[in-house]
Design a protein around this motif. Structure first.
Motif, PDB file in Angstrom:
ATOM      1  N   VAL A  23       0.984  -1.326  -0.168  1.00 36.98           N
ATOM      2  CA  VAL A  23       0.012   0.078   0.025  1.00 36.98           C
ATOM      3  C   VAL A  23       0.742   1.412  -0.100  1.00 36.98           C
ATOM      4  O   VAL A  23       0.527   2.345  -0.898  1.00 36.98           O
ATOM      5  CB  VAL A  23      -0.821   0.115   1.161  1.00 36.98           C
ATOM      6  N   ALA A  26       2.197   2.027  -3.671  1.00 38.30           N
ATOM      7  CA  ALA A  26       1.292   2.542  -4.501  1.00 38.30           C
ATOM      8  C   ALA A  26       0.993   3.969  -4.099  1.00 38.30           C
ATOM      9  O   ALA A  26       0.769   4.890  -4.857  1.00 38.30           O
ATOM     10  CB  ALA A  26      -0.013   1.750  -4.426  1.00 38.30           C
ATOM     11  N   CYS A  27       0.619   4.112  -2.956  1.00 39.71           N
ATOM     12  CA  CYS A  27       0.128   5.325  -2.515  1.00 39.71           C
ATOM     13  C   CYS A  27       1.489   6.533  -2.585  1.00 39.71           C
ATOM     14  O   CYS A  27       1.150   7.613  -3.046  1.00 39.71           O
ATOM     15  CB  CYS A  27      -0.398   5.519  -0.978  1.00 39.71           C
ATOM     16  N   LEU A  30       1.812   7.640  -6.198  1.00 38.46           N
ATOM     17  CA  LEU A  30       0.507   8.423  -6.737  1.00 38.46           C
ATOM     18  C   LEU A  30       0.696   9.869  -6.067  1.00 38.46           C
ATOM     19  O   LEU A  30       0.345  10.837  -6.829  1.00 38.46           O
ATOM     20  CB  LEU A  30      -0.755   7.651  -6.403  1.00 38.46           C
ATOM     21  N   ALA A 141      -3.529  -2.070  -5.281  1.00 41.90           N
ATOM     22  CA  ALA A 141      -2.337  -1.424  -5.150  1.00 41.90           C
ATOM     23  C   ALA A 141      -1.595  -1.760  -6.098  1.00 41.90           C
ATOM     24  O   ALA A 141      -1.049  -0.938  -6.731  1.00 41.90           O
ATOM     25  CB  ALA A 141      -1.667  -1.733  -3.998  1.00 41.90           C
ATOM     26  N   THR A 144      -2.816   0.028  -9.527  1.00 42.18           N
ATOM     27  CA  THR A 144      -2.125   1.297  -9.413  1.00 42.18           C
ATOM     28  C   THR A 144      -0.808   1.499  -9.882  1.00 42.18           C
ATOM     29  O   THR A 144      -0.529   2.280 -10.723  1.00 42.18           O
ATOM     30  CB  THR A 144      -2.583   1.757  -8.093  1.00 42.18           C
ATOM     31  N   ALA A 186      -6.232   3.749  -5.069  1.00 41.29           N
ATOM     32  CA  ALA A 186      -5.224   3.771  -4.001  1.00 41.29           C
ATOM     33  C   ALA A 186      -5.855   3.778  -2.638  1.00 41.29           C
ATOM     34  O   ALA A 186      -5.481   3.405  -1.758  1.00 41.29           O
ATOM     35  CB  ALA A 186      -4.167   4.928  -4.167  1.00 41.29           C
ATOM     36  N   GLY A 190      -5.680   1.839   0.610  1.00 41.68           N
ATOM     37  CA  GLY A 190      -5.351   2.355   1.917  1.00 41.68           C
ATOM     38  C   GLY A 190      -6.188   2.191   3.053  1.00 41.68           C
ATOM     39  O   GLY A 190      -5.979   2.370   4.135  1.00 41.68           O
ATOM     40  N   LEU A 203      -1.432   9.463   0.841  1.00 41.24           N
ATOM     41  CA  LEU A 203      -1.561  10.166  -0.544  1.00 41.24           C
ATOM     42  C   LEU A 203      -0.771  11.484  -0.668  1.00 41.24           C
ATOM     43  O   LEU A 203      -1.095  12.082  -1.760  1.00 41.24           O
ATOM     44  CB  LEU A 203      -3.101  10.154  -0.917  1.00 41.24           C
TER      45      LEU A 203
END
Length: 282
Positions: A23, A26-27, A30, A141, A144, A186, A190, A203
């Motif tokens: 996670v 991915a976050c 982004l 995730a 993304t 995302a 999350g 994020l």
């Protein structure tokens, strides 16, 4: 040392660290686009607006990730519709829509029977994710990260200079909707880790850390990912020893990293800016 490493002897702790790492990657990736585009409020809005989708999906026996994704997209599109058809500006439209949807989710919790616990929805349940929710998180995730790997250059140009992207034939509307979809995905990932309230930190904060330490996007992304991974690891281990919320510990750790970088960043930190400032005249 044995006491410090005790969390790594438990399977559920290792699983939490692994899920949190996915996670976080991915976050964090982004978040770099969000910070460059100046859409931090959009990330905040979508992360809160997914609450009614999560509640309704749980009550209907549907995967909560589906409900969260639909609610997140509805928030972004609803705010865009208000902006396009009224005098209300985008930031105000987002404020109206996401607060309304978040409040609606809180009201629904009082009337809808759901298996999802309110604290798990709001603050995550990374230490006890159910197998079906675990797969939702990993898929959201993973998708993304994969899409960013394929379309990252197009999205980067869209964030830096949308007019230039349009002039070379890129479909700006399609890129915008793609970005909104990735943001919603995302958030879906999350929510399982840190909940709808704290996912906004994952994020935004990693991208801010990278932005303060780097002037090139590649290095900014690498720093953001490293900061998010470090906060995930330290936060989960700290939560074990402190008997505290893992989500809270992750976000506090990430915030502390940001505070240190804000002060000591070699070029864009507060101390560096103070050294560059011209001496005051008596």
């Amino acid at each position: 040392m044995g006491g410090l490493l005790a969390p790594f002897s438990h399977g559920f702790m290792l699983e939490a660290i692994g899920v949190g790492s996915v996670v976080a990657i991915a976050c964090a990736l982004l978040s770099c686009f969000i910070v460059l585009k100046g859409w931090s409020l959009l990330g905040d809005a979508i992360s809160h607006a997914v609450l009614p989708g999560v509640v309704l999906a749980s009550a209907a026996g549907v995967a909560i990730g589906i409900g969260a994704f639909i609610a997140g997209m509805a928030c972004a599109l609803g705010a865009g519709f208000i902006q396009s058809h009224s005098r209300v500006k985008e930031d105000a439209a987002l404020g109206v829509v996401f607060t309304g949807m978040f409040a609606a989710g809180l009201v629904l919790l009082a009337f809808v029977t759901t298996e999802a616990h309110i604290t798990h929805i709001l603050f995550g349940n990374i230490l006890g994710i159910e197998p079906e929710d675990l797969w939702q998180t990993l898929i959201a995730a993973g998708v993304t990260v994969a899409v960013l790997a394929v379309k990252g250059r197009d999205l980067l140009l869209f964030c830096f200079d949308a007019a230039q992207a349009r002039s070379i034939g890129m479909n700006i509307a399609a890129l915008r909707y793609l970005f909104l979809a990735l943001l919603s995905a995302a958030v879906v990932a999350g929510v399982q880790a840190v909940g709808v309230i704290l996912v906004v930190a994952l994020l935004i904060t990693p991208g801010c850390i990278g932005y303060l330490l780097a002037d090139r996007f590649g290095r900014m992304s690498a720093i953001a990912v490293a900061a998010a991974l470090a906060a995930n690891l330290v936060g989960i281990v700290a939560s074990y020893h402190l008997n505290a919320s893992p989500a809270g510990c992750i976000v506090v750790t990430l915030s502390l990293i940001f505070a240190v970088v804000l002060v000591f960043a070699p070029v864009h930190g507060l101390l560096a800016a103070r050294r560059r400032a011209p001496p005051s005249r008596a």
